[in-house]
Design an enzyme around this catalytic site. Structure first.
Site, PDB file in Angstrom:
ATOM      1  CB  CYS B 180       7.078  -3.113  -2.032  1.00 22.02           C
ATOM      2  SG  CYS B 180       6.280  -2.527  -3.523  1.00 22.02           S
ATOM      3  CG  HIS B 184       5.430  -3.689   3.356  1.00 15.26           C
ATOM      4  ND1 HIS B 184       4.617  -3.717   4.463  1.00 15.26           N
ATOM      5  CD2 HIS B 184       5.156  -2.523   2.726  1.00 15.26           C
ATOM      6  CE1 HIS B 184       3.874  -2.608   4.499  1.00 15.26           C
ATOM      7  NE2 HIS B 184       4.188  -1.865   3.453  1.00 15.26           N
ATOM      8  NE  ARG B 228      -1.982   1.245   1.607  1.00 14.05           N
ATOM      9  CZ  ARG B 228      -1.461   2.109   2.458  1.00 14.05           C
ATOM     10  NH1 ARG B 228      -1.909   2.168   3.685  1.00 14.05           N
ATOM     11  NH2 ARG B 228      -0.512   2.921   2.110  1.00 14.05           N
ATOM     12  CB  CYS B 232       2.027   1.594  -1.160  1.00 11.68           C
ATOM     13  SG  CYS B 232       1.380   0.677   0.246  1.00 11.68           S
TER      14      CYS B 232
END
Lengths: 221, 271
Positions: B180, B184, B228, B232
């Site tokens: 992730c 991010h 969501r 991802c």
């Protein structure tokens, strides 16, 4: 399976890299009492195979394990370990079989534009894209580009095209962790994302004087 | 629906105008265009339609026990919906688990209505069982709109879940070595023209957490947080996360706790 074998081979390379490896092992430093077993159980129970994306993708090689604790990986104490990981990744790089570095920049641009490949909605056997524009600025006329990686505008024009420069760029595309242990860039050649011909096309996009990457008319940064 | 089509047309017009805008102004113009569009839809977010059907699902008796969900405890006591979403995920003593909204809804459907959660877990996100979950999530999240996000892990299982979420966030895997954090974990970056929220920080976490569930204009779909996260992981080239599995709840806990103190903007609207 191919993927798993690649990992096994890669681990072997790491083990050969030097006896210091096992001695300088950096503990997964999520604070004292980090519950590795709980994390492993969570992973095992939380994911399932879908399409070409199987759960074995969660099995880490040493580079991935090392880089999954960014604070420890970036610490001065881990400098030697970073060098070892870079060397082990460098050892995976396969150079162009015919000694030619450059393909067709127009094909390279198509590969750079495509973000396809390797998700559970992608079909096996279809060529993967390079995902390059997701993170890099390349052609000055393409305004939809990402900024996770540096701008590559004027790449070849700024660096020239001597053997050493070509080699560095090839190694970076083939296995980005050869130059920076925890680079955000995927290891396109090493992981089998892109083949030799595709990498040559991307090299041409970077180095060919006629490639838009090296055009003089680009807007100022 | 007319207002929606007009809104979409306006959005496309803005996008087209943006496409011809000067290169240097591109990012800001695109951003302003999307924000102007969100503003224009303030009282016309198509998510409202999902909120309405979610409210109906919440209040209508269903399942083998012919019961509604109105006695469901979302953390603030049985039947309290107002403000509940802004305080999730949290630990629930009856299940001895940390739960997000969607896993908690499954618990209530099972205990109050006598429904088998399995078909809800296994259905694709565009199939009817998931449409129910998403409508319920839209309704319940709307009842926390403008509330402060208040998720402060205190219970040992909440703290453990936060730590697991943090590790999940940084866990690299798959053919692209992505975590992730690859996308991010830095301030101010973007993929293509899409700005990426910096999840370890409070504002970024709020941008990532506090506006889902959301109506997605580009696909005309309402997405829950679980959907969501699922997408991802798809783009991360990971295998598929099991619906309401601990990895998804751990990540939700990590985001929600990081976002704590910011404002809930649910249900959101996305380009």
């Amino acid at each position: 399976m191919k993927h798993a074998m690649k990992h096994a081979a890669f681990l072997a390379v790491l083990l050969l890299a030097g006896p210091a490896l096992s001695e300088t092992k950096v503990a997964p430093s999520w604070g004292p009492g980090a519950d590795d077993a709980a994390f492993t159980r969570m992973l095992a129970a939380s994911f399932k195979d879908k399409g070409i994306a199987k759960v074995d993708r969660l099995t880490q090689d040493e580079t991935q394990a090392f880089c999954s604790d960014p604070e420890a990986a970036a610490s001065p104490a881990a400098a030697e370990r970073r060098r070892q990981i870079e060397a082990a990744n460098m050892a995976t790089v396969k150079w162009p079989s015919d000694g030619k570095w450059l393909g067709d920049w127009k094909e390279g641009e198509k590969i750079a534009q495509s973000g396809r490949g390797n998700t559970w909605t992608d079909k096996p056997g279809e060529p993967n894209g390079g995902n390059c524009y997701n993170c890099h600025q390349l052609s000055p006329t393409e305004i939809s580009y990402g900024t996770i990686g540096p701008s590559l505008l004027q790449y070849g024009a700024l660096r020239g095209r001597d053997e050493e420069t070509m080699k560095a760029a090839w190694a970076k595309i083939y296995n980005a962790k050869s130059a920076n242990a925890c680079s955000n860039m995927p290891r396109a050649g090493h992981m089998g994302i892109l083949g030799e011909t595709q990498i040559k096309h991307l090299m041409a996009l970077l180095f060919d004087p006629n490639s838009p990457v090296n055009s003089k008319s680009g807007p100022a940064q | 629906m007319d207002r929606v089509s007009v809104g979409i047309a306006a959005f496309l017009a803005v996008s087209a105008a943006v496409a011809t805008a000067a290169y240097a102004q591109q990012k800001d113009a695109a951003q302003e265009g999307i924000e102007a569009y969100r503003e224009a839809l303030q009282d016309g977010n198509p998510a409202e339609l999902f909120e309405l059907s979610g409210e109906e699902l919440w209040k209508t008796p269903a399942g083998p026990k012919k019961a509604s969900l109105e006695k469901c405890d979302l953390g603030l006591g049985p039947g309290v919906v107002k403000g509940a979403y802004a305080q999730l995920p949290r630990y629930f003593a009856d299940t001895d688990r940390v739960q997000d909204l969607e896993s908690r809804l499954l618990t209530c459907m099972e205990t109050l209505q006598g429904k088998d959660p399995k078909p809800y877990v296994e259905a694709s996100f565009t199939a009817p069982p998931k449409e129910e979950m998403i409508a319920l999530a839209a309704y319940i999240s709307g009842q926390s709109k403008d509330d402060p996000i208040t998720v402060k892990p205190k219970h040992p299982k909440e703290q453990a879940m936060y730590d697991l979420g943090k590790r999940m966030f940084y866990y690299q895997g798959g053919p692209y070595d992505f975590a992730c954090a690859t996308c991010h974990g830095q301030e101010g970056t973007r993929i293509r023209l899409q700005d990426l929220p910096y999840i370890p920080g409070q504002k970024g976490a709020a941008a990532g957490w506090g506006s889902w569930p959301a109506y997605r204009v580009s696909s005309g779909q309402m997405w829950s947080m679980q959907w969501r996260l699922n997408d991802c992981f798809r783009q991360q080239r990971f295998p598929e996360p099991v619906y309401t599995s601990d990895a998804t709840i751990a990540l939700s806990m990590y985001m929600a706790a990081n976002a704590s103190g910011e404002t809930m903007k649910t249900p959101g609207i996305k380009r």
